[in-house]
Design an enzyme around this catalytic site. Sequence first.
Site, PDB file in Angstrom:
ATOM      1  N   LYS A   1       5.227  -3.234   8.124  1.00 36.57           N
ATOM      2  CA  LYS A   1       6.246  -2.287   7.672  1.00 36.57           C
ATOM      3  C   LYS A   1       7.582  -3.016   7.575  1.00 36.57           C
ATOM      4  CE  LYS A   1       8.581   1.930   9.235  1.00 36.57           C
ATOM      5  NZ  LYS A   1       8.668   2.913  10.322  1.00 36.57           N
TER       6      LYS A   1
ATOM      7  N   ILE B   1       0.810  -1.218   0.000  1.00 39.14           N
ATOM      8  CA  ILE B   1       0.000   0.000   0.000  1.00 39.14           C
ATOM      9  C   ILE B   1       0.839   1.261   0.000  1.00 39.14           C
ATOM     10  CG2 ILE B   1      -2.010  -1.079   1.065  1.00 39.14           C
ATOM     11  CD1 ILE B   1      -1.139   0.162   3.734  1.00 39.14           C
TER      12      ILE B   1
ATOM     13  N   ASP C   1       7.920  13.731  11.580  1.00 39.24           N
ATOM     14  CA  ASP C   1       7.461  13.581  10.200  1.00 39.24           C
ATOM     15  C   ASP C   1       5.948  13.803  10.142  1.00 39.24           C
ATOM     16  OD1 ASP C   1       7.795  13.232   7.491  1.00 39.24           O
ATOM     17  OD2 ASP C   1       7.819  11.046   7.567  1.00 39.24           O
TER      18      ASP C   1
ATOM     19  N   VAL D   1       5.338  -0.694   2.841  1.00 41.77           N
ATOM     20  CA  VAL D   1       4.214  -0.910   3.745  1.00 41.77           C
ATOM     21  C   VAL D   1       3.209  -1.818   3.044  1.00 41.77           C
ATOM     22  CG1 VAL D   1       2.420   0.190   5.127  1.00 41.77           C
ATOM     23  CG2 VAL D   1       4.566   1.393   4.705  1.00 41.77           C
TER      24      VAL D   1
ATOM     25  N   GLY E   1       8.170   4.299   1.032  1.00 44.70           N
ATOM     26  CA  GLY E   1       8.768   5.587   1.330  1.00 44.70           C
ATOM     27  C   GLY E   1      10.269   5.483   1.359  1.00 44.70           C
ATOM     28  N   GLY E   2      10.889   6.512   1.911  1.00 49.76           N
ATOM     29  CA  GLY E   2      12.330   6.571   1.926  1.00 49.76           C
ATOM     30  C   GLY E   2      12.974   5.479   2.756  1.00 49.76           C
ATOM     31  N   MET E   3      12.248   4.960   3.769  1.00 50.97           N
ATOM     32  CA  MET E   3      12.845   3.979   4.665  1.00 50.97           C
ATOM     33  C   MET E   3      12.380   2.552   4.406  1.00 50.97           C
ATOM     34  SD  MET E   3      14.972   5.532   6.637  1.00 50.97           S
ATOM     35  CE  MET E   3      15.205   4.446   8.038  1.00 50.97           C
ATOM     36  N   GLY E   4      11.246   2.354   3.724  1.00 52.02           N
ATOM     37  CA  GLY E   4      10.789   0.989   3.539  1.00 52.02           C
ATOM     38  C   GLY E   4       9.463   0.890   2.829  1.00 52.02           C
TER      39      GLY E   4
END
Length: 357
Positions: free
Chosen positions: A46, A23, A141, A31, A26-29
């Site tokens: 996540k 779904i 964030d 989802v 992003g920059g870190m992983g």
Amino acid sequence: MSGHASDWIGHEIDGRYVVEREIGAGGMGSVYVADDRRLGRRVVIKVPHAQFLAEDGFRERFETEIRSLTRLSHPNVVRSLDCGVRGGVPFAVIEFLSGGSLKDRLARLGGRMPAPDVAAWLDRIASALDFIHRQGVLHRDVKPANILFDARGAAYLADFGIVKALGATGTGLTKTGSTPGSPDYMAPEVVLSPTIGPAYDLYGLAVVVFHALTGRLPHEGVGGVAALARRAYQEPLDLVALAPDVPAKAASAVMRALSRDPSGRQKTCAEFAAAFRAGLEAGHDAGHDGRHDGRHDAGHDAGLDAGGGHAAAGPVREIGVDEVRRARPRRRGVGWLAAAAVAVAALGGGAHVVLSR
């Protein structure tokens, strides 16, 4: 094993979670939404991007984030339910909310939301932020994609990005390490000060409110980092000039929360939310005759620079604070375009930035 969708979608994890679809990323992983076969409910999983797993200390930072989330038990905070490791890749299991995000709602509404509707979710999100601040945690964030809704329309603060304890580096959170987040919603002290505190999240919340009311960001430029450089030295756009239906006192509460100096903002997010709601009620009682008389900078008419969210983001790139400072204008009103050009060129158009010293 990696965080790639093909390694997760359709697979059963820990004998209970069957991953259905991705779904967001992003920059870190990444989802995913999954079916919890044991409890008969949907959950969010996540997973960090594979390239981060090779970095020194990343696994510890990810696990610290999960532990931080499990401590944040509040009625208006999305719950962290479980965590684990699959094939050497850590993951977090988080509550699933079916009502979508504020980012989704703004898109459906054409970019703007009536002020009373903003007040309805602002109270809950402000309460959640003040709660996590009391636990010694900064969200860092706050943006429309991290405000989620349940099926009844109640708002919740989510963190599919970064949470870090205030106490990790002393009495305040310093930029000795890194300062993750979405540059469109970052407070100016990320450039101007060696520390950030709860006022940082308050500023981000005020940017979200400004965005929801006007369909615009309070500082606009050719990209997110351009706006970050700009807001450190220029005043925000005038809210009422962009949304004349917003009562003067409510607009004043938002503009105060957008003060460049953290000490000029409200003391807490709840104080900001209460001042905004009181301003709406005063405007209604007075027939909405008052108007804020701040100046509108007609030169800031660039289109809306969409915030981040569950959509794919650009690559994370570490940009030194000194790199942004070297690009800043020497006197007010001069050279911001040069500052923006340097910052955007360094970022390469990504949707997220990490500032470090």
